[in-house]
Design an enzyme around this catalytic site. Structure first.
Site, mmCIF file in Angstrom:
data_model
loop_
_atom_site.group_PDB
_atom_site.id
_atom_site.type_symbol
_atom_site.label_atom_id
_atom_site.label_comp_id
_atom_site.label_asym_id
_atom_site.label_seq_id
_atom_site.Cartn_x
_atom_site.Cartn_y
_atom_site.Cartn_z
ATOM 1 C CG ASP A 1 -6.599 -1.537 -1.567
ATOM 2 O OD1 ASP A 1 -6.841 -2.750 -1.706
ATOM 3 O OD2 ASP A 1 -5.682 -1.105 -0.841
ATOM 4 C CG ASP B 1 -1.961 -1.081 1.215
ATOM 5 O OD1 ASP B 1 -2.457 -1.406 0.121
ATOM 6 O OD2 ASP B 1 -2.291 -1.596 2.294
#
Length: 159
Positions: free
Chosen positions: A130, A112
């Site tokens: 995401d 991330d």
């Protein structure tokens, strides 16, 4: 149908390239301000799902993701012929699911890096996959609302 798979492939490529760039150019935990106080690139790893829930449950994620991808592909082939927005939505969702699946399979964690602070709330760090999953779900909701409105309109015309 090919267009929807190309959308998924583009999402997967963008997701994996951005993650690779973070891995090779940033130390874990390093944060680079892009818009100070709002958006930082932050090298982060997540071995769970959103907000770190179910951390370390890789087998669970493998199974759920494969079932989810199979269901999305089935649904796309069954219903997206007549609904372009549905096909695009499912292509985006499939790309996002596969992007994070690749991370879990080969890295045993998800990379991330998009770190936003919105109205003093530090939103959980996320990635392109995401984002794709979120956008795809929002589009599915829009498709559902449009279809319901069309059905109501058809019922009124029949009456």
């Amino acid at each position: 149908m090919l267009t929807y798979y190309l959308i998924a492939l583009a999402i997967i490529a963008l997701d994996q390239i951005t993650k690779w760039l973070v891995i090779i150019n940033m130390e874990l935990g390093e944060s680079i301000p892009i818009i100070d106080g709002f958006f930082h690139l932050t090298s982060h790893r997540n071995s769970g799902a959103a907000w770190g829930i179910l951390e370390g449950q890789m087998i669970f994620f493998y199974i759920i993701t494969l079932v989810f991808i199979a269901a999305a592909v089935y649904y796309m082939h069954k219903y997206a012929h007549d609904n372009k927005l549905l096909g695009i939505s499912l292509g985006i969702i499939i790309g996002g699911a596969i992007g994070n699946f690749i991370d879990r399979l080969f890295r045993h964690e998800v990379v991330d890096f998009a770190d936003f602070t919105i109205f003093n709330y530090n939103f959980p760090i996320f990635n392109v996959a995401d984002s794709a999953l979120t956008i795809g779900v929002i589009l599915i909701i829009i498709v559902t609302i449009i279809e319901e409105q069309n059905e109501k309109r058809k019922e009124k015309e029949k009456a």
